[in-house]
Design a protein around this motif. Structure first.
Motif, PDB file in Angstrom:
ATOM      1  N   PHE A 149       0.821  -1.210   0.000  1.00  0.00           N
ATOM      2  CA  PHE A 149       0.000   0.000   0.000  1.00  0.00           C
ATOM      3  C   PHE A 149       0.856   1.262   0.000  1.00  0.00           C
ATOM      4  O   PHE A 149       0.358   2.350  -0.300  1.00  0.00           O
ATOM      5  CB  PHE A 149      -0.955  -0.005   1.195  1.00  0.00           C
ATOM      6  CG  PHE A 149      -2.100  -0.968   1.035  1.00  0.00           C
ATOM      7  CD1 PHE A 149      -3.235  -0.607   0.327  1.00  0.00           C
ATOM      8  CD2 PHE A 149      -2.020  -2.245   1.572  1.00  0.00           C
ATOM      9  CE1 PHE A 149      -4.285  -1.497   0.162  1.00  0.00           C
ATOM     10  CE2 PHE A 149      -3.072  -3.138   1.417  1.00  0.00           C
ATOM     11  CZ  PHE A 149      -4.211  -2.775   0.706  1.00  0.00           C
ATOM     12  N   HIS A 152       0.895   1.746  -3.921  1.00  0.00           N
ATOM     13  CA  HIS A 152      -0.320   1.858  -4.727  1.00  0.00           C
ATOM     14  C   HIS A 152      -1.535   1.673  -3.829  1.00  0.00           C
ATOM     15  O   HIS A 152      -1.532   0.821  -2.929  1.00  0.00           O
ATOM     16  CB  HIS A 152      -0.317   0.781  -5.827  1.00  0.00           C
ATOM     17  CG  HIS A 152      -1.307   1.014  -6.920  1.00  0.00           C
ATOM     18  ND1 HIS A 152      -2.658   0.768  -6.779  1.00  0.00           N
ATOM     19  CD2 HIS A 152      -1.143   1.464  -8.201  1.00  0.00           C
ATOM     20  CE1 HIS A 152      -3.277   1.052  -7.916  1.00  0.00           C
ATOM     21  NE2 HIS A 152      -2.389   1.479  -8.787  1.00  0.00           N
ATOM     22  N   PRO A 153      -2.588   2.433  -4.071  1.00  0.00           N
ATOM     23  CA  PRO A 153      -3.778   2.317  -3.219  1.00  0.00           C
ATOM     24  C   PRO A 153      -4.464   0.965  -3.284  1.00  0.00           C
ATOM     25  O   PRO A 153      -5.218   0.612  -2.370  1.00  0.00           O
ATOM     26  CB  PRO A 153      -4.696   3.431  -3.738  1.00  0.00           C
ATOM     27  CG  PRO A 153      -4.173   3.786  -5.086  1.00  0.00           C
ATOM     28  CD  PRO A 153      -2.709   3.537  -5.041  1.00  0.00           C
ATOM     29  N   ASP A 154      -4.206   0.188  -4.330  1.00  0.00           N
ATOM     30  CA  ASP A 154      -4.821  -1.134  -4.432  1.00  0.00           C
ATOM     31  C   ASP A 154      -3.995  -2.229  -3.762  1.00  0.00           C
ATOM     32  O   ASP A 154      -4.382  -3.404  -3.785  1.00  0.00           O
ATOM     33  CB  ASP A 154      -5.047  -1.505  -5.906  1.00  0.00           C
ATOM     34  CG  ASP A 154      -6.154  -0.680  -6.537  1.00  0.00           C
ATOM     35  OD1 ASP A 154      -6.971  -0.125  -5.779  1.00  0.00           O
ATOM     36  OD2 ASP A 154      -6.193  -0.590  -7.777  1.00  0.00           O
ATOM     37  N   LEU A 164       4.070   7.258  -4.756  1.00  0.00           N
ATOM     38  CA  LEU A 164       2.882   6.426  -4.872  1.00  0.00           C
ATOM     39  C   LEU A 164       2.552   6.247  -6.339  1.00  0.00           C
ATOM     40  O   LEU A 164       2.204   7.199  -7.028  1.00  0.00           O
ATOM     41  CB  LEU A 164       1.698   7.079  -4.147  1.00  0.00           C
ATOM     42  CG  LEU A 164       0.443   6.221  -3.994  1.00  0.00           C
ATOM     43  CD1 LEU A 164       0.723   5.041  -3.081  1.00  0.00           C
ATOM     44  CD2 LEU A 164      -0.709   7.045  -3.463  1.00  0.00           C
ATOM     45  N   THR A 216       0.536   4.998  -9.702  1.00  0.00           N
ATOM     46  CA  THR A 216      -0.899   4.962 -10.021  1.00  0.00           C
ATOM     47  C   THR A 216      -1.209   4.105 -11.231  1.00  0.00           C
ATOM     48  O   THR A 216      -2.344   4.028 -11.653  1.00  0.00           O
ATOM     49  CB  THR A 216      -1.411   6.382 -10.297  1.00  0.00           C
ATOM     50  OG1 THR A 216      -0.660   6.968 -11.356  1.00  0.00           O
ATOM     51  CG2 THR A 216      -1.291   7.242  -9.051  1.00  0.00           C
TER      52      THR A 216
END
Length: 503
Positions: free
Chosen positions: A257, A260-262, A500, A502
């Motif tokens: 995390f 990446h937010p996923d 981060l 995307t």
């Protein structure tokens, strides 16, 4: 029409069957035995069955997102539009995809898919089930099969492909054809760690380069995030993470995390880089934790992985397992149009050997088997069509490489030392792997060119494979050096990028 199909994975088998069923005389030539390629090893499934909240358009959106903006929208549209028909064909040929008690196809979800749309067979043995069904169909059809035949070169006369040159039992012979369909797979053996079998040496791409066909996007090599860290490389399917398994660091923290937010379900290139960086930072492998799924579920849903891990003394139901990335899939290859035609008349390319434009900079999980089925069928359907006039490579492709760039293997000195395949693989892993830089790529190209200048003219199958790998190694490193930005699976450490990711 006399058609030669070179390669016997899902793309080649599908092309051969469709060509024969359309009335063509088909000879299928394969380097090893039928079923020796990558298809039988595929643990993941086939994307393309859409539930009530899903659609082909959503599948296309996910594919384009994973490709980091470099996929060809027209090719992606073909892929998702033809998906249901090709899956239905596989079922009709005998592939027993998993179903619910009510008889509905069970749909799974994998990383970067927004919906569950993937069908599986045998738990984690989808590729083996497809291979068995298609090989059985080929054996029953009026198709000539030549096993143990190594593709040396394409035979080109009058600017068009007229057949192939093969090495069989130590002797070289030419086989004539009105059209040749390349389905020889990728080039995972370029790297010291790969999920690919030993025969994945890029023979079709190398032959196409020598013949002058356009090749593009070789810099886009996908590294699968989760391969057992110890022993010979063995892939742990992305579907395990799709079922809820997590990636943890030395302190049991879900570190993906940070990138990446996923998290674990981010695109493969993002997850692979996160694993590589975390492993380097803690000087120890990261681990995949599937214990929350329980022994019964793991054994039922992933029987192949369960068996292999236990054979290696690992109880993944009770403890996390150490994993590492490994070279897995080549998004680039011989540049084609929407029916598999290449820049060289009468030469088609399908499957991993081809750059169809579907995958862009990063392949979406479970699109590879689908691509092989879809474009294998489409190439066969185009055999009787007039060959189009030459056109430029489609949008998004990297600079195109052709024979003039890298065709120096044949003009070598006699009496030189043999190619050290392991040295080529180590160099590619270190300098043309997950993390790249201008200086590292330039040094790799210089070294590869020096090795090529000293390489002997190949004679045996192994020597031809080594020559092909050396040819592709320079082409891949050159393509990576030419693409100065970081995108998808091609990551330049010397280019500023956000912490981060995307895409």
């Amino acid at each position: 029409m006399n058609v030669i199909v070179v390669g016997s994975g899902i793309a080649g088998l599908t092309a051969a069957l469709h060509a024969q069923e359309s009335g063509h005389a088909v000879t299928l030539v394969t380097k090893g035995l039928l079923g020796d390629g990558c298809t039988r090893l595929a643990q993941g499934g086939v994307a393309g069955i859409y539930g009530p909240d899903d659609s082909a358009e959503r599948h296309a959106t996910d594919t384009l997102a994973a490709g980091a903006g470099l996929s060809d929208p027209a090719a992606v549209s073909v892929l998702v539009t033809d998906a249901a028909e090709r899956i239905a064909e596989l079922i009709a040929r005998g592939v027993a995809f998993a179903r619910s008690p009510a008889g509905d196809l069970l749909l799974g979800r994998e990383a970067a898919h927004s919906h569950a749309r993937i069908v599986h067979a045998g738990g984690d043995a989808t590729g083996a089930a497809i291979d068995a069904a298609l090989i059985g169909a080929v054996r029953r059809a009026d198709i000539t099969v030549v096993e143990g035949a190594f593709l040396v070169d394409l035979v080109v006369e009058g600017g068009a492909v007229r057949g192939i040159r093969v090495l069989v039992g130590g002797s070289t012979t030419d086989l004539s054809a009105d059209a040749v369909i390349l389905a020889t797979g990728g080039a995972g053996q370029l790297f010291s760690r790969t999920t690919n079998p030993t025969g994945a040496t890029g023979d079709g791409i190398a032959a196409a380069l020598r013949a002058g066909a356009a090749v593009a996007d070789l810099e886009f090599v996908q590294f699968h995030p989760t391969v057992l860290d110890a022993g010979s490389p063995f892939l742990i399917s992305e579907a395990v993470r799709g079922e809820g398994a997590t990636l943890i660091d030395a302190e049991d923290r879900r570190f993906t995390f940070d990138s990446h937010p996923d998290g674990e379900l981010a695109p493969r290139d993002v997850v692979s880089r996160a694993i590589a960086r975390q492993a380097a930072a803690q000087s120890a492998p990261v681990r995949l934790d599937a214990t929350m799924l329980g022994a019964e579920t793991l054994a039922r849903r992933f029987p192949t992985i369960d068996r292999v891990t236990r054979e290696r003394g690992i109880d993944w139901a009770s403890e996390p397992i150490a994993v590492t990335p490994a070279a897995h899939y080549l998004m680039g290859g011989v540049a084609t149009d929407l029916v598999g035609r290449t820049s060289l008349p009468r030469l088609f390319a399908v499957g991993e050997v081809a750059r169809t434009g579907v995958h862009g900079a990063n392949r979406l999980a479970s699109n590879s088997l689908l691509e092989g089925a879809v474009f294998g069928a489409r190439a066969a359907s185009a055999l009787d069509e007039p060959w189009p006039s030459p056109s430029a490579a489609r949008s998004g492709a990297s600079p195109v490489f052709a024979a003039a760039v890298t065709n120096r293997v044949r003009s070598t000195r006699s009496g030189s030392t043999t190619i050290d395949r392991s040295a080529v693989q180590a160099l590619m892993w270190q300098s043309v792997g997950l993390l790249r830089s201008d200086a590292g790529l330039a040094q790799a190209i210089e070294t590869l060119r020096r090795w090529k200048a000293d390489a002997p003219a190949p004679r045996t199958v192994s020597e031809h494979e080594d020559a092909n790998l050396l040819l592709l190694a320079e082409a891949t490193a050159s393509a990576a050096l030419a693409r100065t930005d970081s995108v998808g699976s091609h990551h330049r450490d010397d280019v500023a990028s956000p912490v981060l990711e995307t895409a």
